[in-house]
Design a protein around this motif. Structure first.
Motif, PDB file in Angstrom:
ATOM      1  N   MET A   1     -16.485  -4.182 -19.926  1.00 37.77           N
ATOM      2  CA  MET A   1     -16.559  -5.733 -20.275  1.00 37.77           C
ATOM      3  C   MET A   1     -17.897  -5.822 -20.705  1.00 37.77           C
ATOM      4  O   MET A   1     -18.844  -5.451 -19.741  1.00 37.77           O
ATOM      5  CB  MET A   1     -16.014  -6.656 -18.976  1.00 37.77           C
ATOM      6  CG  MET A   1     -16.222  -7.909 -19.112  1.00 37.77           C
ATOM      7  SD  MET A   1     -16.026  -9.160 -17.658  1.00 37.77           S
ATOM      8  CE  MET A   1     -14.675  -8.430 -16.901  1.00 37.77           C
ATOM      9  N   SER A   2     -18.325  -6.779 -21.430  1.00 39.44           N
ATOM     10  CA  SER A   2     -19.515  -7.040 -21.788  1.00 39.44           C
ATOM     11  C   SER A   2     -19.846  -8.546 -21.463  1.00 39.44           C
ATOM     12  O   SER A   2     -18.966  -9.244 -21.890  1.00 39.44           O
ATOM     13  CB  SER A   2     -20.045  -6.538 -23.091  1.00 39.44           C
ATOM     14  OG  SER A   2     -19.275  -7.379 -24.060  1.00 39.44           O
ATOM     15  N   ASP A   3     -21.238  -8.877 -21.366  1.00 37.83           N
ATOM     16  CA  ASP A   3     -21.537 -10.246 -21.057  1.00 37.83           C
ATOM     17  C   ASP A   3     -21.979 -10.803 -22.363  1.00 37.83           C
ATOM     18  O   ASP A   3     -22.858 -10.369 -23.164  1.00 37.83           O
ATOM     19  CB  ASP A   3     -22.588 -10.549 -20.296  1.00 37.83           C
ATOM     20  CG  ASP A   3     -22.000 -10.458 -18.960  1.00 37.83           C
ATOM     21  OD1 ASP A   3     -20.963 -10.573 -18.589  1.00 37.83           O
ATOM     22  OD2 ASP A   3     -23.109 -10.039 -17.905  1.00 37.83           O
ATOM     23  N   VAL A   4     -21.088 -11.651 -23.150  1.00 40.77           N
ATOM     24  CA  VAL A   4     -21.197 -12.179 -24.577  1.00 40.77           C
ATOM     25  C   VAL A   4     -21.465 -13.806 -24.428  1.00 40.77           C
ATOM     26  O   VAL A   4     -20.858 -14.332 -23.749  1.00 40.77           O
ATOM     27  CB  VAL A   4     -20.376 -11.920 -25.479  1.00 40.77           C
ATOM     28  CG1 VAL A   4     -20.516 -12.642 -26.637  1.00 40.77           C
ATOM     29  CG2 VAL A   4     -19.966 -10.550 -25.687  1.00 40.77           C
ATOM     30  N   ARG A   5     -22.710 -14.274 -25.101  1.00 46.22           N
ATOM     31  CA  ARG A   5     -22.915 -15.655 -24.956  1.00 46.22           C
ATOM     32  C   ARG A   5     -23.279 -15.929 -26.499  1.00 46.22           C
ATOM     33  O   ARG A   5     -24.140 -15.373 -27.095  1.00 46.22           O
ATOM     34  CB  ARG A   5     -24.188 -15.860 -24.033  1.00 46.22           C
ATOM     35  CG  ARG A   5     -24.841 -17.119 -23.982  1.00 46.22           C
ATOM     36  CD  ARG A   5     -25.656 -17.524 -22.995  1.00 46.22           C
ATOM     37  NE  ARG A   5     -25.520 -17.170 -21.971  1.00 46.22           N
ATOM     38  CZ  ARG A   5     -26.209 -16.619 -20.920  1.00 46.22           C
ATOM     39  NH1 ARG A   5     -27.454 -16.063 -21.268  1.00 46.22           N
ATOM     40  NH2 ARG A   5     -25.958 -16.149 -19.877  1.00 46.22           N
ATOM     41  N   HIS A   6     -22.398 -16.982 -26.820  1.00 45.06           N
ATOM     42  CA  HIS A   6     -22.633 -17.611 -28.001  1.00 45.06           C
ATOM     43  C   HIS A   6     -23.462 -18.946 -28.214  1.00 45.06           C
ATOM     44  O   HIS A   6     -23.238 -19.740 -27.255  1.00 45.06           O
ATOM     45  CB  HIS A   6     -21.364 -18.046 -28.971  1.00 45.06           C
ATOM     46  CG  HIS A   6     -20.487 -16.738 -28.814  1.00 45.06           C
ATOM     47  ND1 HIS A   6     -20.594 -15.762 -29.771  1.00 45.06           N
ATOM     48  CD2 HIS A   6     -19.342 -16.499 -28.099  1.00 45.06           C
ATOM     49  CE1 HIS A   6     -19.784 -15.119 -29.796  1.00 45.06           C
ATOM     50  NE2 HIS A   6     -19.036 -15.276 -28.824  1.00 45.06           N
ATOM     51  N   VAL A   7     -24.464 -18.903 -28.818  1.00 39.08           N
ATOM     52  CA  VAL A   7     -25.567 -20.250 -28.735  1.00 39.08           C
ATOM     53  C   VAL A   7     -25.255 -21.045 -30.098  1.00 39.08           C
ATOM     54  O   VAL A   7     -25.546 -20.433 -31.439  1.00 39.08           O
ATOM     55  CB  VAL A   7     -26.926 -19.913 -28.570  1.00 39.08           C
ATOM     56  CG1 VAL A   7     -28.092 -21.009 -28.784  1.00 39.08           C
ATOM     57  CG2 VAL A   7     -27.115 -19.214 -27.343  1.00 39.08           C
ATOM     58  N   LEU A   8     -24.711 -22.145 -30.129  1.00 35.31           N
ATOM     59  CA  LEU A   8     -24.363 -22.983 -31.158  1.00 35.31           C
ATOM     60  C   LEU A   8     -25.531 -23.924 -31.200  1.00 35.31           C
ATOM     61  O   LEU A   8     -25.738 -24.791 -30.230  1.00 35.31           O
ATOM     62  CB  LEU A   8     -23.112 -23.583 -31.115  1.00 35.31           C
ATOM     63  CG  LEU A   8     -21.940 -22.670 -30.475  1.00 35.31           C
ATOM     64  CD1 LEU A   8     -20.717 -23.289 -30.701  1.00 35.31           C
ATOM     65  CD2 LEU A   8     -21.831 -21.533 -31.863  1.00 35.31           C
ATOM     66  N   VAL A   9     -26.051 -24.150 -32.396  1.00 37.32           N
ATOM     67  CA  VAL A   9     -27.242 -25.060 -32.546  1.00 37.32           C
ATOM     68  C   VAL A   9     -26.843 -26.206 -33.160  1.00 37.32           C
ATOM     69  O   VAL A   9     -26.363 -25.962 -34.481  1.00 37.32           O
ATOM     70  CB  VAL A   9     -28.528 -24.496 -33.402  1.00 37.32           C
ATOM     71  CG1 VAL A   9     -29.649 -25.390 -33.496  1.00 37.32           C
ATOM     72  CG2 VAL A   9     -28.959 -22.933 -32.749  1.00 37.32           C
TER      73      VAL A   9
END
Length: 81
Positions: A1-9
């Motif tokens: 499992m990986s920590d994925v973070r999406h940043v929407l601007v």
């Protein structure tokens, strides 16, 4: 499992709030997206701020291209990491 973070601007707070509400239903994200005001360097005026919607994706199941298309409807974009 990986920590994925999406940043929407997003260009403004209203768009960011709408994206945060809509993304939960459309993509069934596990955690409430975070809203963050991102003032441009040296600017204090709220009109000169972008808003970020941070979406945690611990299982890495959200498709980046779908998120790109989704946020583009609000004149926003996804920051690539």
């Amino acid at each position: 499992m990986s920590d994925v973070r999406h940043v929407l601007v997003l260009p403004d707070r209203d768009a960011a709030e709408e994206v945060a509400e809509t993304i939960r239903d459309r993509f069934t994200v596990p955690e409430e997206p975070q809203l963050v005001r991102d003032a441009l360097a040296g600017e204090d005026d709220a009109e000169d701020a972008q808003w970020l919607v941070v979406v945690e994706d611990p299982d890495g199941r959200l498709d980046a291209a779908e998120l790109d298309d989704f946020v583009a409807a609000w004149d926003g974009w996804r920051e690539a990491h």
